[in-house]
Design an enzyme around this catalytic site. Structure first.
Site, PDB file in Angstrom:
ATOM      1  N   HIS A 236      22.820  87.081 -59.172  1.00 38.35           N
ATOM      2  CA  HIS A 236      24.076  86.507 -60.005  1.00 38.35           C
ATOM      3  C   HIS A 236      23.533  86.488 -61.324  1.00 38.35           C
ATOM      4  CE1 HIS A 236      24.331  82.732 -56.762  1.00 38.35           C
ATOM      5  NE2 HIS A 236      25.430  82.925 -56.950  1.00 38.35           N
TER       6      HIS A 236
ATOM      7  N   ASP B 163      20.224  85.194 -62.160  1.00 41.59           N
ATOM      8  CA  ASP B 163      19.238  85.161 -61.518  1.00 41.59           C
ATOM      9  C   ASP B 163      18.300  86.009 -62.003  1.00 41.59           C
ATOM     10  OD1 ASP B 163      19.491  84.103 -58.977  1.00 41.59           O
ATOM     11  OD2 ASP B 163      21.187  85.229 -58.031  1.00 41.59           O
TER      12      ASP B 163
ATOM     13  N   GLU C 290      33.806  86.639 -47.369  1.00 37.59           N
ATOM     14  CA  GLU C 290      32.900  86.413 -46.632  1.00 37.59           C
ATOM     15  C   GLU C 290      33.499  85.218 -44.914  1.00 37.59           C
ATOM     16  OE1 GLU C 290      29.931  83.916 -48.277  1.00 37.59           O
ATOM     17  OE2 GLU C 290      30.298  82.385 -47.031  1.00 37.59           O
TER      18      GLU C 290
ATOM     19  N   ASP D  83      27.087  78.448 -44.583  1.00 38.49           N
ATOM     20  CA  ASP D  83      26.125  79.685 -43.880  1.00 38.49           C
ATOM     21  C   ASP D  83      25.589  80.029 -42.585  1.00 38.49           C
ATOM     22  OD1 ASP D  83      28.119  80.392 -46.724  1.00 38.49           O
ATOM     23  OD2 ASP D  83      26.370  79.041 -47.891  1.00 38.49           O
TER      24      ASP D  83
HETATM   25  C1  GLO Z   1      29.975  80.121 -52.031  1.00 36.15           C
HETATM   26  C2  GLO Z   1      29.794  81.915 -52.156  1.00 36.15           C
HETATM   27  C3  GLO Z   1      28.324  81.931 -53.115  1.00 36.15           C
HETATM   28  C4  GLO Z   1      28.946  83.325 -53.552  1.00 36.15           C
HETATM   29  C5  GLO Z   1      27.608  83.979 -53.956  1.00 36.15           C
HETATM   30  C6  GLO Z   1      28.206  85.024 -55.456  1.00 36.15           C
HETATM   31  O1  GLO Z   1      30.192  79.248 -51.124  1.00 36.15           O
HETATM   32  O2  GLO Z   1      28.988  81.958 -51.071  1.00 36.15           O
HETATM   33  O3  GLO Z   1      27.128  82.028 -52.078  1.00 36.15           O
HETATM   34  O4  GLO Z   1      28.634  84.477 -52.480  1.00 36.15           O
HETATM   35  O5  GLO Z   1      27.715  82.974 -55.640  1.00 36.15           O
HETATM   36  O6  GLO Z   1      28.805  85.208 -56.141  1.00 36.15           O
HETATM   37 MG    MG Z   2      29.454  84.536 -50.479  1.00 40.11          MG
END
Ligand code: GLO
Ligand code: MG
Length: 344
Positions: A49, A52, A210, A250
């Site tokens: 981020h 970060d 994702e 996750d």
């Molecule tokens: C949340 C997202 C988050 C993003 C990350 C990168 O549900 O998956 O983890 O991937 O903030 O922008």
């Molecule tokens: Mg993500």
């Protein structure tokens, strides 16, 4: 050969274990210490981020932000790591409560755009050419709160602004159907790619798929990846796993549905994912029950599961698969895959 893939994760994947119902259960680990863990765990890429890399960046001038990011680049060099992407964290500030690029308040939208420009300076300083846009608060809790047509116009406008400000980057939209919002405006790969073609430079806009987000949308992750590959738009992935329709879990890649994970790896491997520099990105969380010193196993395990699945993908008898497809004997094909996954 397994091992040719390069893996990445973000520092938020080593975390303190807070959830909406309870506080942190593990100590924070300094960013510099986390960086030292990457290589040990088998990773070469760091996902960022913007904050970060540059904490408290809202309090710094553009010059100070770039200087700090250059220091972080030096830290990466010292560890032999590279930045995979930078994502603007536009979902925590008070000004993004009602969305960043789709906020109803023009001053808040302007804040989000300005913050994104600073993120694009960081992208240059960290020497990466990829931006990830997870559009966390671009949605609504109730339908009447915003205009969904205007919201799309505004997202496109914000992306165009980024494309113009930094002509070196490509932008990967990370779709997610809900959480934190009740309904997000860019819930699926199809939505993200349609948005790409509305922008001023469609060839520079793609997706970060994702696994868990596709499952939350009721879709199959490998089919979503196939869809993006058909458009040459799979810029990166966030592999993990998800047990049904609930909060975004996750989980460790492959830990819920090994066959679903096998099919993601099969597709990626078949279409030479990684050969143009793409990372196998993870977005995984350790269970809250995990003790401090054992809170990175989810990362090493996800990577190991991916590599073992690469072996399984490559050792599958493809001739047999083709023959069963021609015979349309999908019951036998089903058994072939199950036996293969069970090591029989
Ligand atoms: C949340 C997202 C988050 C993003 C990350 C990168 O549900 O998956 O983890 O991937 O903030 O922008
Ligand atoms: Mg993500």
């Amino acid at each position: 050969m397994p091992g040719e893939y390069r893996f990445s994760f973000g520092p938020w994947n080593i975390h303190e274990g807070a959830d909406p119902f309870g506080p942190t259960v593990r100590d924070s680990i300094a960013f510099s210490k986390k960086l030292k863990m990457y290589k040990q765990l088998g990773f070469d890429g760091v996902q960022f981020h913007d904050d970060d890399a540059v904490p408290d960046m809202n309090d710094l001038s553009p010059e100070q932000i770039i200087k700090k990011a250059e220091e972080v680049k030096k830290m990466l060099d010292d560890e032999g790591l590279v930045a995979e992407f930078v994502a603007p964290r536009v979902w925590e500030d008070a000004r993004t409560i009602d969305g960043a690029y789709t906020s109803n308040d023009p001053a808040c939208r302007e804040y989000a755009k300005e913050r994104s420009r600073r993120m694009l300076d960081i992208t240059d300083a960290l020497d990466t050419k990829l931006v990830v846009l997870w559009l966390a608060r671009e949605g609504t809790y109730i339908r009447e709160a915003k205009n969904s047509k205007v919201a799309v116009d505004r997202i496109v406008e914000a992306i165009n602004d980024m494309l113009t400000y930094n002509p070196r980057v490509k932008i990967a939209i990370e779709p997610k159907p809900n959480e934190p919002m009740d309904q997000a405006y860019i819930p699926t790969t199809g939505h993200a790619l349609a948005i790409a073609y509305l922008t001023s430079e469609p060839e520079r806009v793609g997706v970060n798929i994702e696994t868990a987000h596709t499952i939350l949308a009721g879709l199959d992750p490998s089919d979503e990846m196939g869809f993006a590959l058909a458009f040459n738009k799979l810029f990166t992935v966030h592999l993990n796993d998800q047990n049904g329709l609930k909060f975004d879990e996750d989980k460790t890649f492959g830990s819920v549905d090994i066959r679903r994970a096998f099919n993601q790896v099969r597709l990626l491997d078949r279409y030479d994912y990684g050969k143009s520099g793409e990372f196998v990105g993870l977005d995984v969380k350790a269970m809250r029950t995990q003790k401090q010193e054992m809170a990175t196993k989810h990362l090493a395990n996800s990577r190991m599961i991916f590599l073992r699945l690469v072996e399984l993908v490559r050792s599958l008898d493809q001739d047999k698969v083709e023959k069963l497809i021609v015979e349309r004997d999908y019951e036998e094909l089903d058994m072939l895959i199950i036996n293969h996954l069970m090591g029989r």
